[in-house]
Motif scaffolding. Structure first.
Motif, mmCIF file in Angstrom:
data_model
loop_
_atom_site.group_PDB
_atom_site.id
_atom_site.type_symbol
_atom_site.label_atom_id
_atom_site.label_comp_id
_atom_site.label_asym_id
_atom_site.label_seq_id
_atom_site.Cartn_x
_atom_site.Cartn_y
_atom_site.Cartn_z
ATOM 1 N N ILE A 1 -6.438 -23.164 2.245
ATOM 2 C CA ILE A 1 -7.551 -23.272 3.189
ATOM 3 C C ILE A 1 -7.251 -22.525 4.486
ATOM 4 N N SER A 2 -6.047 -22.725 5.040
ATOM 5 C CA SER A 2 -5.670 -22.108 6.321
ATOM 6 C C SER A 2 -5.675 -20.588 6.250
ATOM 7 N N ASN A 3 -5.297 -20.054 5.087
ATOM 8 C CA ASN A 3 -5.135 -18.605 4.953
ATOM 9 C C ASN A 3 -6.252 -17.969 4.120
ATOM 10 N N ALA A 4 -7.372 -18.670 3.983
ATOM 11 C CA ALA A 4 -8.445 -18.207 3.088
ATOM 12 C C ALA A 4 -8.957 -16.811 3.446
ATOM 13 N N ILE A 5 -9.217 -16.583 4.711
ATOM 14 C CA ILE A 5 -9.771 -15.281 5.125
ATOM 15 C C ILE A 5 -8.757 -14.170 4.878
ATOM 16 N N ALA A 6 -7.498 -14.429 5.236
ATOM 17 C CA ALA A 6 -6.451 -13.423 5.032
ATOM 18 C C ALA A 6 -6.278 -13.116 3.547
ATOM 19 N N LEU A 7 -6.305 -14.148 2.699
ATOM 20 C CA LEU A 7 -6.131 -13.945 1.259
ATOM 21 C C LEU A 7 -7.298 -13.161 0.666
ATOM 22 N N GLU A 8 -8.503 -13.456 1.119
ATOM 23 C CA GLU A 8 -9.690 -12.708 0.651
ATOM 24 C C GLU A 8 -9.563 -11.235 1.008
ATOM 25 N N THR A 9 -9.122 -10.968 2.230
ATOM 26 C CA THR A 9 -8.980 -9.581 2.683
ATOM 27 C C THR A 9 -7.903 -8.851 1.900
ATOM 28 N N LEU A 10 -6.789 -9.532 1.657
ATOM 29 C CA LEU A 10 -5.716 -8.922 0.873
ATOM 30 C C LEU A 10 -6.175 -8.628 -0.541
ATOM 31 N N TRP A 11 -6.942 -9.523 -1.133
ATOM 32 C CA TRP A 11 -7.452 -9.305 -2.493
ATOM 33 C C TRP A 11 -8.290 -8.024 -2.553
ATOM 34 N N LYS A 12 -9.213 -7.883 -1.621
ATOM 35 C CA LYS A 12 -10.091 -6.707 -1.611
ATOM 36 C C LYS A 12 -9.287 -5.424 -1.378
ATOM 37 N N LYS A 13 -8.266 -5.518 -0.549
ATOM 38 C CA LYS A 13 -7.480 -4.337 -0.209
ATOM 39 C C LYS A 13 -6.603 -3.878 -1.359
ATOM 40 N N PHE A 14 -6.027 -4.823 -2.108
ATOM 41 C CA PHE A 14 -5.036 -4.453 -3.123
ATOM 42 C C PHE A 14 -5.565 -4.495 -4.553
ATOM 43 N N ASP A 15 -6.816 -4.915 -4.740
ATOM 44 C CA ASP A 15 -7.485 -4.667 -6.016
ATOM 45 C C ASP A 15 -7.968 -3.221 -5.950
ATOM 46 N N ILE A 16 -7.012 -2.319 -6.080
ATOM 47 C CA ILE A 16 -7.234 -0.906 -5.742
ATOM 48 C C ILE A 16 -8.325 -0.260 -6.574
ATOM 49 N N ASP A 17 -8.386 -0.578 -7.880
ATOM 50 C CA ASP A 17 -9.404 0.038 -8.732
ATOM 51 C C ASP A 17 -10.700 -0.763 -8.769
ATOM 52 N N GLY A 18 -10.763 -1.866 -8.048
ATOM 53 C CA GLY A 18 -11.990 -2.639 -7.927
ATOM 54 C C GLY A 18 -12.463 -3.308 -9.200
ATOM 55 N N ASN A 19 -11.549 -3.620 -10.117
ATOM 56 C CA ASN A 19 -11.948 -4.222 -11.396
ATOM 57 C C ASN A 19 -11.856 -5.746 -11.388
ATOM 58 N N GLU A 20 -11.699 -6.325 -10.171
ATOM 59 C CA GLU A 20 -11.613 -7.782 -10.006
ATOM 60 C C GLU A 20 -10.370 -8.371 -10.659
ATOM 61 N N LYS A 21 -9.355 -7.552 -10.826
ATOM 62 C CA LYS A 21 -8.074 -8.008 -11.343
ATOM 63 C C LYS A 21 -6.967 -7.226 -10.644
ATOM 64 N N ILE A 22 -5.793 -7.865 -10.494
ATOM 65 C CA ILE A 22 -4.632 -7.173 -9.938
ATOM 66 C C ILE A 22 -3.583 -7.073 -11.038
ATOM 67 N N ASP A 23 -3.145 -5.834 -11.295
ATOM 68 C CA ASP A 23 -2.136 -5.627 -12.339
ATOM 69 C C ASP A 23 -0.748 -5.518 -11.702
ATOM 70 N N HIS A 24 0.247 -5.225 -12.529
ATOM 71 C CA HIS A 24 1.624 -5.172 -12.039
ATOM 72 C C HIS A 24 1.809 -4.112 -10.954
ATOM 73 N N GLU A 25 1.205 -2.943 -11.126
ATOM 74 C CA GLU A 25 1.371 -1.871 -10.148
ATOM 75 C C GLU A 25 0.734 -2.239 -8.817
#
Length: 237
Positions: free
Chosen positions: A78-102
């Motif tokens: 809860i405390s880090n929700a905004i930061a986690l959302e931003t990190l997800w968008k930034k590092f889901d590099i190909d935008g496929n709604e998944k993060i792979d090993h790379e």
């Protein structure tokens, strides 16, 4: 609580931050450092945790202790929700709604670079403030020249210790451990709900736990001790 569990007297970074350092990860460190200080000052909370630990040790009943752990896990999300959302968008590099090993390895590298920056500032400031307080108790003061030399020594050793730690963690092996923590359905990728739910746990378990950040600070102090002692004995500064 992760690297941010180390107490910080460092003010929030103003203006431009160094290249490779992520503002959202800095925010997570600040939140977790603040939480650490809140816990230290909450005697009733500490009393309850100690009672839960005693109960678990004496009877094997870990239910109260698990509740504290689960509540803290939920608090982190809860405390880090905004930061986690931003990190997800930034590092889901190909935008496929998944993060792979790379993609997770890239996130890990940025996390470690940011951790090195944050911990270095925090460790150096803590050490200088502690030394100033010790000198004041003995009726002495730290001159500006002495302070500058102390900071130079601490920065040097903090850089070496933190770089060694960062190099040991910034690997595909660490990413593999993080995947084991986050990939609930074992499909080989991290879905958004898995990331938001388990990323903070993964940092604590697989990258930098609270006790490790304290060990890092102690190692810097130990490596710097001889040179700092010389600074105050020598007439050269």
């Amino acid at each position: 609580m992760g690297c941010g569990a180390t107490k910080s007297n460092t003010p929030k970074v103003q203006g431009k931050i160094p290249t490779g350092v992520d503002s959202q990860i800095l925010q997570i460190f600040d939140y977790e450092a603040k939480r650490t200080e809140e816990i230290k000052g909450d005697k009733e909370f500490i009393k309850k945790v100690l009672a839960a630990q005693k109960k678990a040790y004496a009877s094997g009943d870990k239910s109260d202790l698990e509740k504290f752990k689960n509540d803290e896990k939920e608090r982190k999300i809860i405390s880090n929700a905004i930061a986690l959302e931003t990190l997800w968008k930034k590092f889901d590099i190909d935008g496929n709604e998944k993060i792979d090993h790379e993609e997770l390895l890239e996130l890990l590298k940025v996390y470690l670079q940011t951790a090195v920056y944050w911990l270095k500032k925090t460790i150096v400031e803590q050490a200088v403030n502690r030394l100033r307080a010790e000198l004041a108790e003995s009726g002495s003061n730290m001159t500006d020249s002495q302070r500058d030399h102390v900071i130079t020594v601490l920065n040097k050793h903090a850089t070496n210790v933190l770089q060694e730690w960062s190099d040991s963690k910034g690997s595909p092996e660490t990413v593999g451990k993080m995947f084991q923590t986050m990939d609930e359905n074992n499909d080989g990728v991290i879905e958004k709900k898995e990331f938001l739910k388990h990323f903070m746990d993964s940092l604590e378990n697989d990258v930098c736990c609270s006790s490790k950040s304290r060990v890092i600070a102690k190692n810097v102090a130990k490596a710097s001790k001889r040179e700092i002692t010389w600074i105050f004995k020598s007439n050269a500064v």
